[in-house]
Design a protein around this motif. Structure first.
Motif, PDB file in Angstrom:
ATOM      1  N   GLN A   1       1.027   4.109   1.178  1.00 57.29           N
ATOM      2  CA  GLN A   1       0.529   3.403  -0.004  1.00 57.29           C
ATOM      3  C   GLN A   1      -0.606   2.481   0.427  1.00 57.29           C
ATOM      4  OE1 GLN A   1       2.312  -0.234  -1.843  1.00 57.29           O
ATOM      5  NE2 GLN A   1       2.920   1.179  -3.471  1.00 57.29           N
ATOM      6  N   VAL A   2      -1.707   2.530  -0.290  1.00 56.71           N
ATOM      7  CA  VAL A   2      -2.845   1.661  -0.005  1.00 56.71           C
ATOM      8  C   VAL A   2      -3.044   0.729  -1.192  1.00 56.71           C
ATOM      9  CG1 VAL A   2      -5.290   1.552   0.611  1.00 56.71           C
ATOM     10  CG2 VAL A   2      -3.903   3.498   1.365  1.00 56.71           C
ATOM     11  N   ARG A   3      -3.050  -0.560  -0.908  1.00 56.06           N
ATOM     12  CA  ARG A   3      -3.232  -1.577  -1.951  1.00 56.06           C
ATOM     13  C   ARG A   3      -4.549  -2.297  -1.708  1.00 56.06           C
ATOM     14  NH1 ARG A   3       1.533  -3.539  -4.500  1.00 56.06           N
ATOM     15  NH2 ARG A   3       0.555  -5.588  -4.657  1.00 56.06           N
ATOM     16  N   CYS A   4      -5.343  -2.414  -2.746  1.00 53.55           N
ATOM     17  CA  CYS A   4      -6.573  -3.196  -2.695  1.00 53.55           C
ATOM     18  C   CYS A   4      -6.363  -4.426  -3.573  1.00 53.55           C
ATOM     19  CB  CYS A   4      -7.760  -2.378  -3.198  1.00 53.55           C
ATOM     20  SG  CYS A   4      -9.341  -3.253  -3.095  1.00 53.55           S
ATOM     21  N   SER A   5      -6.561  -5.604  -2.990  1.00 61.12           N
ATOM     22  CA  SER A   5      -6.292  -6.847  -3.711  1.00 61.12           C
ATOM     23  C   SER A   5      -7.474  -7.793  -3.588  1.00 61.12           C
ATOM     24  CB  SER A   5      -5.033  -7.538  -3.164  1.00 61.12           C
ATOM     25  OG  SER A   5      -3.905  -6.691  -3.268  1.00 61.12           O
ATOM     26  N   ASP A   6      -7.522  -8.743  -4.526  1.00 67.26           N
ATOM     27  CA  ASP A   6      -8.535  -9.794  -4.524  1.00 67.26           C
ATOM     28  C   ASP A   6      -7.912 -11.045  -3.916  1.00 67.26           C
ATOM     29  OD1 ASP A   6     -10.701 -11.457  -5.107  1.00 67.26           O
ATOM     30  OD2 ASP A   6      -9.948 -11.914  -7.109  1.00 67.26           O
ATOM     31  N   TYR A   7      -8.490 -11.518  -2.831  1.00 65.95           N
ATOM     32  CA  TYR A   7      -7.927 -12.646  -2.082  1.00 65.95           C
ATOM     33  C   TYR A   7      -8.055 -13.954  -2.865  1.00 65.95           C
ATOM     34  CZ  TYR A   7      -7.538 -16.232   1.528  1.00 65.95           C
ATOM     35  OH  TYR A   7      -7.180 -17.334   2.252  1.00 65.95           O
ATOM     36  N   ASP A   8      -6.957 -14.723  -2.885  1.00 66.56           N
ATOM     37  CA  ASP A   8      -6.958 -16.081  -3.421  1.00 66.56           C
ATOM     38  C   ASP A   8      -6.448 -17.011  -2.337  1.00 66.56           C
ATOM     39  OD1 ASP A   8      -8.025 -16.053  -5.947  1.00 66.56           O
ATOM     40  OD2 ASP A   8      -6.158 -15.502  -6.931  1.00 66.56           O
TER      41      ASP A   8
ATOM     42  N   ASP B   1      -4.797 -19.628  -2.443  1.00 63.48           N
ATOM     43  CA  ASP B   1      -3.454 -20.190  -2.639  1.00 63.48           C
ATOM     44  C   ASP B   1      -2.360 -19.157  -2.404  1.00 63.48           C
ATOM     45  OD1 ASP B   1      -3.635 -18.558  -4.843  1.00 63.48           O
ATOM     46  OD2 ASP B   1      -3.089 -20.090  -6.308  1.00 63.48           O
ATOM     47  N   GLY B   2      -2.759 -17.932  -1.984  1.00 67.53           N
ATOM     48  CA  GLY B   2      -1.778 -16.894  -1.689  1.00 67.53           C
ATOM     49  C   GLY B   2      -1.416 -16.019  -2.870  1.00 67.53           C
ATOM     50  N   SER B   3      -1.883 -16.358  -4.063  1.00 64.86           N
ATOM     51  CA  SER B   3      -1.540 -15.551  -5.256  1.00 64.86           C
ATOM     52  C   SER B   3      -2.592 -14.472  -5.454  1.00 64.86           C
ATOM     53  CB  SER B   3      -1.469 -16.449  -6.494  1.00 64.86           C
ATOM     54  OG  SER B   3      -2.722 -17.073  -6.721  1.00 64.86           O
ATOM     55  N   HIS B   4      -2.638 -13.539  -4.520  1.00 62.18           N
ATOM     56  CA  HIS B   4      -3.668 -12.499  -4.544  1.00 62.18           C
ATOM     57  C   HIS B   4      -3.490 -11.603  -5.774  1.00 62.18           C
ATOM     58  CE1 HIS B   4      -4.139 -14.026  -0.569  1.00 62.18           C
ATOM     59  NE2 HIS B   4      -3.034 -13.465  -0.109  1.00 62.18           N
ATOM     60  N   ASP B   5      -4.615 -11.230  -6.383  1.00 58.99           N
ATOM     61  CA  ASP B   5      -4.586 -10.380  -7.582  1.00 58.99           C
ATOM     62  C   ASP B   5      -4.745  -8.920  -7.179  1.00 58.99           C
ATOM     63  OD1 ASP B   5      -4.495 -12.612  -9.383  1.00 58.99           O
ATOM     64  OD2 ASP B   5      -6.623 -12.933  -8.973  1.00 58.99           O
ATOM     65  N   LEU B   6      -3.871  -8.070  -7.672  1.00 62.92           N
ATOM     66  CA  LEU B   6      -3.947  -6.645  -7.379  1.00 62.92           C
ATOM     67  C   LEU B   6      -5.136  -6.031  -8.111  1.00 62.92           C
ATOM     68  CD1 LEU B   6      -2.658  -4.096  -6.087  1.00 62.92           C
ATOM     69  CD2 LEU B   6      -1.403  -3.802  -8.243  1.00 62.92           C
ATOM     70  N   ILE B   7      -5.982  -5.338  -7.369  1.00 63.75           N
ATOM     71  CA  ILE B   7      -7.067  -4.574  -7.996  1.00 63.75           C
ATOM     72  C   ILE B   7      -6.569  -3.178  -8.326  1.00 63.75           C
ATOM     73  CG2 ILE B   7      -9.352  -3.556  -7.621  1.00 63.75           C
ATOM     74  CD1 ILE B   7     -10.030  -5.977  -5.877  1.00 63.75           C
ATOM     75  N   GLY B   8      -5.887  -2.543  -7.369  1.00 60.14           N
ATOM     76  CA  GLY B   8      -5.346  -1.217  -7.637  1.00 60.14           C
ATOM     77  C   GLY B   8      -4.720  -0.620  -6.398  1.00 60.14           C
ATOM     78  N   THR B   9      -4.000   0.480  -6.586  1.00 61.77           N
ATOM     79  CA  THR B   9      -3.329   1.159  -5.477  1.00 61.77           C
ATOM     80  C   THR B   9      -3.550   2.666  -5.575  1.00 61.77           C
ATOM     81  OG1 THR B   9      -1.251   1.539  -6.659  1.00 61.77           O
ATOM     82  CG2 THR B   9      -1.495  -0.573  -5.539  1.00 61.77           C
ATOM     83  N   PHE B  10      -3.238   3.337  -4.479  1.00 66.33           N
ATOM     84  CA  PHE B  10      -3.130   4.801  -4.518  1.00 66.33           C
ATOM     85  C   PHE B  10      -2.172   5.232  -3.422  1.00 66.33           C
ATOM     86  CE2 PHE B  10      -6.729   4.048  -1.672  1.00 66.33           C
ATOM     87  CZ  PHE B  10      -6.495   4.916  -0.620  1.00 66.33           C
ATOM     88  N   HIS B  11      -1.632   6.430  -3.546  1.00 63.57           N
ATOM     89  CA  HIS B  11      -0.691   6.968  -2.573  1.00 63.57           C
ATOM     90  C   HIS B  11      -1.304   8.189  -1.903  1.00 63.57           C
ATOM     91  CE1 HIS B  11       1.944   4.473  -5.044  1.00 63.57           C
ATOM     92  NE2 HIS B  11       2.777   4.458  -4.024  1.00 63.57           N
ATOM     93  N   THR B  12      -1.041   8.318  -0.607  1.00 64.80           N
ATOM     94  CA  THR B  12      -1.647   9.395   0.151  1.00 64.80           C
ATOM     95  C   THR B  12      -0.796   9.653   1.392  1.00 64.80           C
ATOM     96  OG1 THR B  12      -3.703  10.119   1.238  1.00 64.80           O
ATOM     97  CG2 THR B  12      -3.159   7.771   1.392  1.00 64.80           C
ATOM     98  N   SER B  13      -1.352  10.302   2.370  1.00 66.38           N
ATOM     99  CA  SER B  13      -0.705  10.530   3.666  1.00 66.38           C
ATOM    100  C   SER B  13      -1.804  10.587   4.708  1.00 66.38           C
ATOM    101  CB  SER B  13       0.082  11.843   3.668  1.00 66.38           C
ATOM    102  OG  SER B  13      -0.809  12.947   3.542  1.00 66.38           O
ATOM    103  N   LEU B  14      -1.424  10.488   5.978  1.00 66.95           N
ATOM    104  CA  LEU B  14      -2.427  10.567   7.028  1.00 66.95           C
ATOM    105  C   LEU B  14      -3.165  11.900   6.969  1.00 66.95           C
ATOM    106  CD1 LEU B  14      -3.824   9.554   9.598  1.00 66.95           C
ATOM    107  CD2 LEU B  14      -1.908  10.462  10.920  1.00 66.95           C
ATOM    108  N   ALA B  15      -2.435  12.972   6.678  1.00 69.09           N
ATOM    109  CA  ALA B  15      -3.064  14.295   6.606  1.00 69.09           C
ATOM    110  C   ALA B  15      -4.179  14.306   5.554  1.00 69.09           C
ATOM    111  CB  ALA B  15      -2.013  15.359   6.285  1.00 69.09           C
TER     112      ALA B  15
END
Length: 554
Positions: A226-233, A235-249
């Motif tokens: 699972q890969v998560r892309c987030s916006d850094y804050d 204060d630690g309350s990072h906002d999720l931009i989006g995710t996707f699921h994959t594999s090394l292959a």
């Protein structure tokens, strides 16, 4: 080489840490120490600091050797890091825990309560440690970028109407994106890698990174990632931009592109497409050779010694002199030489070591020399083993006049010439370690900086042991732990090759403690040089010799 041991990797997380910061949560870091006997503990490594988080899962794993035949006592310390100094004494202690490595290995996952001191729990704080044997020396190397990421500005409603909720300084700007990679195991998602934050950029390119294959996906290319892309804050309350699921292959099918999906937005908006695109430019699995791979592949470690004969050492016939030989025939110079040399000599097949003195007037013309052979044979300065160096030193002492100044550059450049010749062979067959034993600050500071920076591009390391009680601040600067060493013209060292240690810090410690400290960085320095050159071990290792990724504790 006595025998090879298994390398164990520890993953660490904490829950319910106490908060020491007044206006926010703590910024925790974990430090790992091992009992080395005599009531002393040696630091083995540290995780990264996680900002504003009371239940951190640390991305950086810690590695150590597992010896079945000994009880390896470990101490984990959690600290709230609020400054940039490496010392922990000025940081708030959030709790600690002790156990043996055997306990962790046999449990696989061990959770312990954090204690502020014996009998005093650190609130509800706990630490969880999991162990994994590193059976695979392969690493995943990736380079990732993103396009058209969502701008994250959070709007919060309230009695006074909507207002922009932003703790950082970029609420009028763009997102500050970072990536996290998780692999699936035991029904959970486990953090494998966290990237750096790129400020104010919706089309970021993150730095290339490498992660052990075992840690990234358990060695299985089909393991769900699972890969998560987030916006850094801040204060630690990072906002999720989006995710996707994959594999090394799938990641290896470069160039690979993945839509970054924010599920809540996708469910609410029919017109929603994605929150940006993640592009994998490079994803390759490589073998990462260890120090033992190179040593067992035939790499010779060539050991050279330089001894300080400047006048500040004092008259060798006086008991106050650092060169004074006690009734048992030893002094600080010889003790340091034996400690380090006895370890290094095992890696050199011919056991012939060049040994030099510097800063003395030498016969027959009594000119000051900064590079004279201890055996007074410039055509053959080699001594047989560490004992040969000791014998040459004892014989040279009454034959020279201590003088000055303290110039390091001539001996560094001398060894560098041999290292340069070895580098022209373009094989991982030779590496050079120079041990400088000195009583005071270096005089030719700029020339020494130039020499060290040039040597950083060669198969070479420099160890400096400070003998006596002088001010060694200039030496600490050569040991560039705070950033790359630079020449006056601004040229930076290719890598950190200098390790400085004051001898008196180890005066009452076991002899092996000094060697462990000054030689600790040599395996990493050797591997980093050969890796940068792209050189595999000199002799191809037979399949039977390929075992766990192993690095000995020097």
């Amino acid at each position: 080489m006595a025998h090879c041991v298994t390398l164990v990797q520890l993953s660490i997380s904490c829950d319910h840490l106490i908060d020491k910061d007044i206006s926010s949560k703590s910024d925790p870091l974990c430090v790992l120490l091992q009992d080395v006997g005599g009531g002393k503990w040696a630091e083995l490594g540290r995780t990264e600091r996680v900002r504003n988080c009371s239940s951190p899962e640390f991305s950086k794993t810690l590695q150590l050797e597992y010896h079945f035949e000994t009880v390896q006592k470990l101490r984990f310390g959690i600290y709230d890091i609020d400054n940039k100094t490496p010392e922990l004494g000025d940081d708030d202690f959030l709790g600690g825990a002790e156990c043996s490595l055997g306990q962790v290995v046999s449990s696989r996952i061990l959770t312990l309560p954090l204690m502020l001191k014996p009998g005093k729990p650190a609130g509800r704080g706990t630490i969880t440690v999991s162990a994994q044997e590193l059976k695979d020396s392969r690493v995943v190397t990736m380079e990732v970028e993103a396009r058209n990421l969502d701008k994250k500005v959070c709007v919060e409603g309230g009695p006074g109407g909507s207002r922009i909720k932003r703790t950082g300084m970029d609420f009028l700007g763009k997102s500050d994106p970072f990536l996290e990679f998780f692999h699936q195991g035991d029904g959970k998602w486990h953090l494998a890698y966290r990237s750096e934050v790129i400020k104010n950029n919706l089309n970021p390119t993150w730095k290339r990174f490498s992660v052990p294959l075992q840690h990234f996906c358990g060695g299985d290319p089909s393991t769900p990632i699972q890969v998560r892309c987030s916006d850094y804050d801040s204060d630690g309350s990072h906002d999720l931009i989006g995710t996707f699921h994959t594999s090394l292959a799938q990641l290896q099918a470069v160039p690979a592109e993945f839509e970054c999906i924010h599920l809540e937005k996708q469910q609410k908006k029919k017109s929603y497409k994605n929150s940006g695109t993640i592009c994998v430019k490079i994803c390759q699995v490589e073998t990462e050779y260890s120090f033992l791979d190179y040593v067992m592949g035939g790499c010779q470690i060539n050991f050279t010694v330089g001894v300080d004969f400047t006048g500040s050492n004092g008259d060798p016939s006086s008991p106050d002199s650092l060169h004074y030989l006690s009734p048992t025939g030893v002094n600080e110079y010889l003790t340091a030489l034996w400690s380090v040399g006895s370890v290094v000599q095992d890696y050199d097949s011919d056991k012939l070591f060049p040994a030099f003195g510097f800063g003395a007037q030498v016969p027959p013309d009594w000119q000051v020399s900064h590079e004279f052979a201890l055996n007074f044979n410039p055509n053959n300065p080699y001594c047989a083993g560490v004992q040969g160096i000791v014998d040459a030193y004892r014989q040279a002492l009454p034959q020279v006049r201590l003088y000055g100044p303290t110039n390091f550059a001539p001996i560094i450049n001398h060894v560098a010439r041999f290292a340069a010749q070895a580098a022209h062979q373009r094989t991982a067959s030779q590496y050079f370690v120079l041990l400088l034993l000195t009583d005071g600050a270096v005089t030719d500071v700029e020339a020494t900086r130039e020499a060290v920076v040039r040597a950083s591009y060669l198969p070479m390391s420099v160890i400096i042991v400070g003998v006596g009680g002088a001010d060694f601040e200039a030496m600490e600067q050569l040991d560039a732990d705070g950033g790359p060493l630079r020449t006056r013209s601004g040229e930076a060292a290719a890598r950190d090759i200098v390790q400085f240690v004051p001898y008196r810090r180890f005066q009452n410690a076991p002899r092996e403690a000094l060697a462990q400290t000054v030689l600790a960085e040599v395996p990493t320095q050797l591997v980093s040089y050969f890796k940068a050159q792209g050189w595999a071990p000199f002799k191809p290792l037979p399949p039977a010799a390929k075992g766990p990724a192993q690095v000995p504790q020097a």
